[in-house]
Design a protein around this motif. Structure first.
Motif, short mmCIF file in Angstrom:
data_model
loop_
_atom_site.label_atom_id
_atom_site.label_comp_id
_atom_site.label_asym_id
_atom_site.label_seq_id
_atom_site.Cartn_x
_atom_site.Cartn_y
_atom_site.Cartn_z
N LEU A 55 25.94 -1.77 0.62
CA LEU A 55 25.08 -2.27 -0.44
C LEU A 55 24.09 -1.19 -0.82
O LEU A 55 23.58 -0.47 0.04
N VAL A 56 23.80 -1.09 -2.10
CA VAL A 56 22.74 -0.21 -2.60
C VAL A 56 21.66 -1.12 -3.17
O VAL A 56 21.93 -1.93 -4.05
N LEU A 57 20.44 -1.01 -2.63
CA LEU A 57 19.32 -1.86 -3.04
C LEU A 57 18.16 -1.01 -3.52
O LEU A 57 17.84 0.01 -2.91
N PRO A 58 17.48 -1.43 -4.59
CA PRO A 58 16.20 -0.79 -4.94
C PRO A 58 15.18 -1.10 -3.85
O PRO A 58 15.13 -2.21 -3.33
N LEU A 59 14.37 -0.11 -3.49
CA LEU A 59 13.28 -0.38 -2.57
C LEU A 59 12.21 -1.22 -3.25
O LEU A 59 11.49 -1.97 -2.61
N ALA A 60 12.09 -1.08 -4.57
CA ALA A 60 11.17 -1.93 -5.33
C ALA A 60 11.74 -3.33 -5.44
O ALA A 60 12.95 -3.54 -5.33
N ARG A 61 10.87 -4.30 -5.64
CA ARG A 61 11.31 -5.67 -5.83
C ARG A 61 11.94 -5.81 -7.21
O ARG A 61 11.28 -5.67 -8.24
N VAL A 62 13.26 -6.03 -7.24
CA VAL A 62 14.01 -6.25 -8.47
C VAL A 62 14.87 -7.48 -8.24
O VAL A 62 15.75 -7.47 -7.37
N SER A 63 14.65 -8.53 -9.00
CA SER A 63 15.28 -9.82 -8.70
C SER A 63 16.79 -9.78 -8.82
O SER A 63 17.51 -10.33 -7.98
N GLY A 64 17.30 -9.17 -9.86
CA GLY A 64 18.74 -9.16 -10.09
C GLY A 64 19.07 -8.62 -11.46
O GLY A 64 18.25 -7.97 -12.11
N ILE A 65 20.28 -8.88 -11.92
CA ILE A 65 20.79 -8.30 -13.16
C ILE A 65 19.90 -8.61 -14.35
O ILE A 65 19.86 -7.87 -15.33
N GLU A 66 19.17 -9.72 -14.29
CA GLU A 66 18.34 -10.15 -15.41
C GLU A 66 16.97 -9.50 -15.44
O GLU A 66 16.19 -9.71 -16.38
N SER A 67 16.62 -8.71 -14.42
CA SER A 67 15.28 -8.16 -14.31
C SER A 67 14.96 -7.20 -15.46
O SER A 67 15.71 -6.26 -15.72
N PRO A 68 13.81 -7.40 -16.14
CA PRO A 68 13.40 -6.45 -17.18
C PRO A 68 13.21 -5.04 -16.65
O PRO A 68 13.32 -4.07 -17.41
N ALA A 69 12.92 -4.90 -15.35
CA ALA A 69 12.71 -3.57 -14.78
C ALA A 69 13.95 -2.69 -14.94
O ALA A 69 13.83 -1.46 -15.06
N LEU A 70 15.13 -3.29 -14.97
CA LEU A 70 16.37 -2.52 -15.11
C LEU A 70 16.55 -1.98 -16.52
O LEU A 70 17.36 -1.08 -16.75
N GLN A 71 15.81 -2.52 -17.48
CA GLN A 71 15.91 -2.09 -18.86
C GLN A 71 14.80 -1.12 -19.26
O GLN A 71 14.77 -0.65 -20.40
N ALA A 72 13.90 -0.82 -18.35
CA ALA A 72 12.80 0.10 -18.65
C ALA A 72 13.35 1.49 -18.96
O ALA A 72 14.36 1.91 -18.39
N PRO A 73 12.72 2.21 -19.89
CA PRO A 73 13.22 3.56 -20.24
C PRO A 73 13.34 4.50 -19.06
O PRO A 73 14.22 5.36 -19.03
N ASP A 74 12.45 4.35 -18.08
CA ASP A 74 12.47 5.25 -16.92
C ASP A 74 13.16 4.62 -15.72
O ASP A 74 13.04 5.13 -14.60
N ALA A 75 13.91 3.54 -15.92
CA ALA A 75 14.61 2.90 -14.80
C ALA A 75 15.67 3.83 -14.24
O ALA A 75 16.42 4.46 -15.00
N PRO A 76 15.79 3.93 -12.92
CA PRO A 76 16.87 4.74 -12.35
C PRO A 76 18.23 4.17 -12.72
O PRO A 76 18.38 2.97 -12.97
N ASN A 77 19.22 5.04 -12.77
CA ASN A 77 20.60 4.58 -13.00
C ASN A 77 21.19 4.21 -11.64
O ASN A 77 21.83 5.02 -10.99
N TYR A 78 20.95 2.97 -11.23
CA TYR A 78 21.36 2.55 -9.91
C TYR A 78 22.88 2.61 -9.74
O TYR A 78 23.39 2.90 -8.65
N PHE A 79 23.61 2.30 -10.79
CA PHE A 79 25.07 2.35 -10.69
C PHE A 79 25.56 3.78 -10.45
O PHE A 79 26.50 4.00 -9.69
N ALA A 80 24.95 4.75 -11.12
CA ALA A 80 25.34 6.14 -10.89
C ALA A 80 25.08 6.54 -9.45
O ALA A 80 25.89 7.23 -8.82
N ASP A 81 23.95 6.10 -8.91
CA ASP A 81 23.63 6.41 -7.53
C ASP A 81 24.60 5.71 -6.58
O ASP A 81 25.00 6.27 -5.55
N ALA A 82 24.96 4.47 -6.91
CA ALA A 82 25.91 3.74 -6.06
C ALA A 82 27.28 4.41 -6.08
O ALA A 82 27.97 4.47 -5.06
N TRP A 83 27.68 4.94 -7.23
CA TRP A 83 28.96 5.66 -7.31
C TRP A 83 28.92 6.90 -6.44
O TRP A 83 29.88 7.24 -5.75
N ALA A 84 27.77 7.59 -6.44
CA ALA A 84 27.64 8.78 -5.60
C ALA A 84 27.72 8.41 -4.12
O ALA A 84 28.07 9.25 -3.29
#
Length: 264
Positions: free
Chosen positions: A82-111
């Motif tokens: 599992l790859v988890l944000p250390l920050a509190r992110v509820s899930g796919i619906e979280s506005p934090a995932l749409q922020a301009p500076d949000a990390p590309n978690y999927f790219a990191d998970a692929w790595a």
């Protein structure tokens, strides 16, 4: 015939010996190190010395040996991480995932897929591996996490058959996917690495009135019909009336049997 090790430019053995070569900004934990009572957003963790970089936002948990994670309700896989944000992110619906500076978690998970390969003691072709985020109704935790695991052989076979019709725009697949014959939308993305953020790509395509919470999001490594590397993005939609909870991890194979049948 594609050579998985050549595609990736490294072998699981090399990276397993030097995990911090490319992941120095991540906290990487194995199942053995999750045997403490400490938690991060309810997930058990262990305090260990780690070299944090300026964007230390991921935690990678190995589920195989961790009984606490198995009790959460997620399907426990022998080779799943599992790859988890250390920050509190509820899930796919979280506005934090749409922020301009949000990390590309999927790219990191692929790595991080080499952890699966290290657990298997084998290098895999890219179309054997997948990343999954479940919908809000289809998940067991209210902390965002990406499942990194093998794809089911029958799902890979179906996607190979449908690949010529998958384009750079979201469209429904003409055939439902195994094992439960649920419907998925699909989109092709070019590239050896994941240069786009799938969370944002999906959000931008949703029609008025639709919500991210009802969608699952799956990334499958793939090769184009002419052999170039890329990815297939898949999104399912929770439909309780049809028994579909929007759990994209139904497409994953917890036993990685695809390694025993590479030609499938």
């Amino acid at each position: 015939m594609h050579d998985a090790q050549a595609d990736a430019g490294w072998s699981w053995n090399d990276r397993a010996r030097q995990p911090w070569a490319t992941l120095s900004s991540w906290l990487v934990l194995s199942g053995e190190s999750l045997a403490t009572g400490k938690t991060l957003h309810g997930w058990p963790v262990m305090a260990i010395p780690v070299r944090y970089g300026p964007f230390a936002l991921q935690l990678i948990c190995h589920k195989r040996l961790n009984s606490s994670l198995r009790r959460t309700g997620d399907r426990a896989g022998r080779y799943q991480y599992l790859v988890l944000p250390l920050a509190r992110v509820s899930g796919i619906e979280s506005p934090a995932l749409q922020a301009p500076d949000a990390p590309n978690y999927f790219a990191d998970a692929w790595a991080a897929r080499f952890y699966v390969e290290a657990a298997l003691h084998a290098s895999l072709p890219r179309d054997s591996l997948s990343l999954v985020v479940n919908s809000a109704p289809g998940r067991s935790q209210d902390q965002s996490h990406i499942h990194v695991d093998c794809i089911r052989p029958d799902v890979r076979a179906t996607l190979r058959h449908l690949l010529p019709a998958i384009t750079g725009q979201w469209h429904p697949l003409s055939d439902p996917l195994p094992p439960h014959r649920h419907d998925y939308q699909a989109r092709w993305v070019d590239g050896e690495t994941l240069a786009v953020d799938p969370f944002k790509v999906l959000a931008e395509a949703l029609p008025h009135g639709d919500t991210m919470a009802s969608h699952s999001l799956v990334v499958v490594g793939a090769y184009s019909p002419d052999g170039h590397p890329g990815f297939i993005l898949l999104s399912g939609h929770a439909d309780p009336a049809r028994g579909d909870r929007g759990s994209g991890d139904e497409l994953q194979d917890l036993d990685c049997t695809i390694t025993m049948h590479p030609g499938l």
